[in-house]
Design an enzyme around this catalytic site. Sequence first.
Site, PDB file in Angstrom:
ATOM      1  CE  LYS A  38      17.069 -12.607  26.166  1.00  0.00           C
ATOM      2  NZ  LYS A  38      17.240 -13.679  25.160  1.00  0.00           N
ATOM      3  CD  GLU A  91      24.656  -7.736  37.401  1.00  0.00           C
ATOM      4  OE1 GLU A  91      24.298  -8.705  36.698  1.00  0.00           O
ATOM      5  OE2 GLU A  91      25.492  -6.908  37.033  1.00  0.00           O
ATOM      6  CG  ASP A  92      22.655 -13.314  36.194  1.00  0.00           C
ATOM      7  OD1 ASP A  92      23.486 -12.392  36.348  1.00  0.00           O
ATOM      8  OD2 ASP A  92      22.568 -13.959  35.135  1.00  0.00           O
ATOM      9  CG  ASP A  95      32.404 -14.794  37.120  1.00  0.00           C
ATOM     10  OD1 ASP A  95      32.761 -15.474  38.085  1.00  0.00           O
ATOM     11  OD2 ASP A  95      32.806 -15.012  35.958  1.00  0.00           O
ATOM     12  CB  VAL A 145      25.638 -22.074  38.646  1.00  0.00           C
ATOM     13  CG1 VAL A 145      26.422 -22.632  39.818  1.00  0.00           C
ATOM     14  CG2 VAL A 145      25.864 -20.580  38.509  1.00  0.00           C
TER      15      VAL A 145
HETATM   16  P1  IMP Z   1      30.949 -10.549  35.153  1.00  0.00           P
HETATM   17  O1  IMP Z   1      30.739 -10.308  36.629  1.00  0.00           O
HETATM   18  O2  IMP Z   1      31.052  -9.306  34.345  1.00  0.00           O
HETATM   19  O3  IMP Z   1      32.114 -11.476  34.928  1.00  0.00           O
HETATM   20  O4  IMP Z   1      29.756 -11.305  34.488  1.00  0.00           O
HETATM   21  C1  IMP Z   1      28.614 -11.726  35.042  1.00  0.00           C
HETATM   22  C2  IMP Z   1      27.791 -12.347  33.926  1.00  0.00           C
HETATM   23  O5  IMP Z   1      28.451 -13.506  33.376  1.00  0.00           O
HETATM   24  C3  IMP Z   1      26.493 -12.834  34.483  1.00  0.00           C
HETATM   25  O6  IMP Z   1      25.492 -11.840  34.420  1.00  0.00           O
HETATM   26  C4  IMP Z   1      26.196 -14.041  33.619  1.00  0.00           C
HETATM   27  O7  IMP Z   1      25.497 -13.641  32.461  1.00  0.00           O
HETATM   28  C5  IMP Z   1      27.539 -14.568  33.192  1.00  0.00           C
HETATM   29  N1  IMP Z   1      27.974 -15.700  34.028  1.00  0.00           N
HETATM   30  C6  IMP Z   1      29.028 -15.717  34.874  1.00  0.00           C
HETATM   31  N2  IMP Z   1      29.143 -16.913  35.478  1.00  0.00           N
HETATM   32  C7  IMP Z   1      28.133 -17.670  35.033  1.00  0.00           C
HETATM   33  C8  IMP Z   1      27.718 -19.027  35.309  1.00  0.00           C
HETATM   34  O8  IMP Z   1      28.294 -19.771  36.140  1.00  0.00           O
HETATM   35  N3  IMP Z   1      26.620 -19.473  34.630  1.00  0.00           N
HETATM   36  C9  IMP Z   1      25.937 -18.698  33.737  1.00  0.00           C
HETATM   37  N4  IMP Z   1      26.291 -17.428  33.456  1.00  0.00           N
HETATM   38  C10 IMP Z   1      27.394 -16.914  34.086  1.00  0.00           C
END
Ligand code: IMP
Length: 187
Positions: A38, A91-92, A95, A145
Site C-alpha cells: 500500500k 515503489e515507496d 531499502d 521514515v
Molecule cells: P526492501 O527494499 O525489500 O528492504 O524493502 C522495502 C520495503 O520495506 C518498503 O516497501 C517498506 O514497506 C519497508 N520499509 C523499509 N524502510 C522503511 C522505512 O523507513 N519506513 C517504513 N517502511 C520501510
Amino acid sequence: MAPAVLFDQGQIESAVVRVGSEISRDHPEGVLLVAVLKGSVMFLADLVRAVDVPVTVDFLAISRFAPDSGRVRIVKDLEGDIAGLDVVLVEDIVDTGLTATFLLGHLRALTPKRVRVCTLLDRARRRIVPVDVDYRGFELEDDFVLGYGLDFQERYRNLDRIITVDPRPLADDPDLHVGELFAPERP
Ligand code: IMP
C-alpha cells in the site's frame, strides 16, 4: 528522539514533478505504472498527474513472510496483460532491494517490452542485492521514515510530509506519535 520533518509537502511536490517529467521524457509513446500496495499509493496518485504522456496504472500487493526477512509473496496480482508494454514499477522505498528484485523477476516473466524502477525513497547504503533505480525522488541515509504512504503497523500513512522517527519505541506503542502529529492546531 522526537519526530522531525525530513521532506515537507513542497519538497515532495517538487520531487514528484521532476520524476514525472523524467518518466514522460523516456516514454513518449505511453507507460504503464505498476504500483506496490500500500506504501506507494500516495506517490502514485501524485505521480500520474505529473506524467504528461498516455499513462495507465495497475497494482500489485505483497505480503512478507516475516518482517525484514525479504521473503515476499504476491497476494494481489496485476489485472492486465503487460506483454510488450513499457512498464515502470513504482515503489515507496527501496531499502535492501530484496522486494524490488523479487517484483522485477515477477514482472519480467510476463514479457513486457521493458521494466524500469521508480522509487520515492532510495536507501542505497542498506542494499543487499543491487537494484538499478531509474527514477528516484530522494536518497536516504539511515533514517527510519514515515508518512506520505509509509507506515508503521498501518499508522502514519496519511501524514502529508515525510518524517524521521526512532522506530524502537514504536514497537511497544505503535500509536506513540499519533496524538502529536495529528493534533488539530489550536489558535
Ligand atoms: P526492501 O527494499 O525489500 O528492504 O524493502 C522495502 C520495503 O520495506 C518498503 O516497501 C517498506 O514497506 C519497508 N520499509 C523499509 N524502510 C522503511 C522505512 O523507513 N519506513 C517504513 N517502511 C520501510
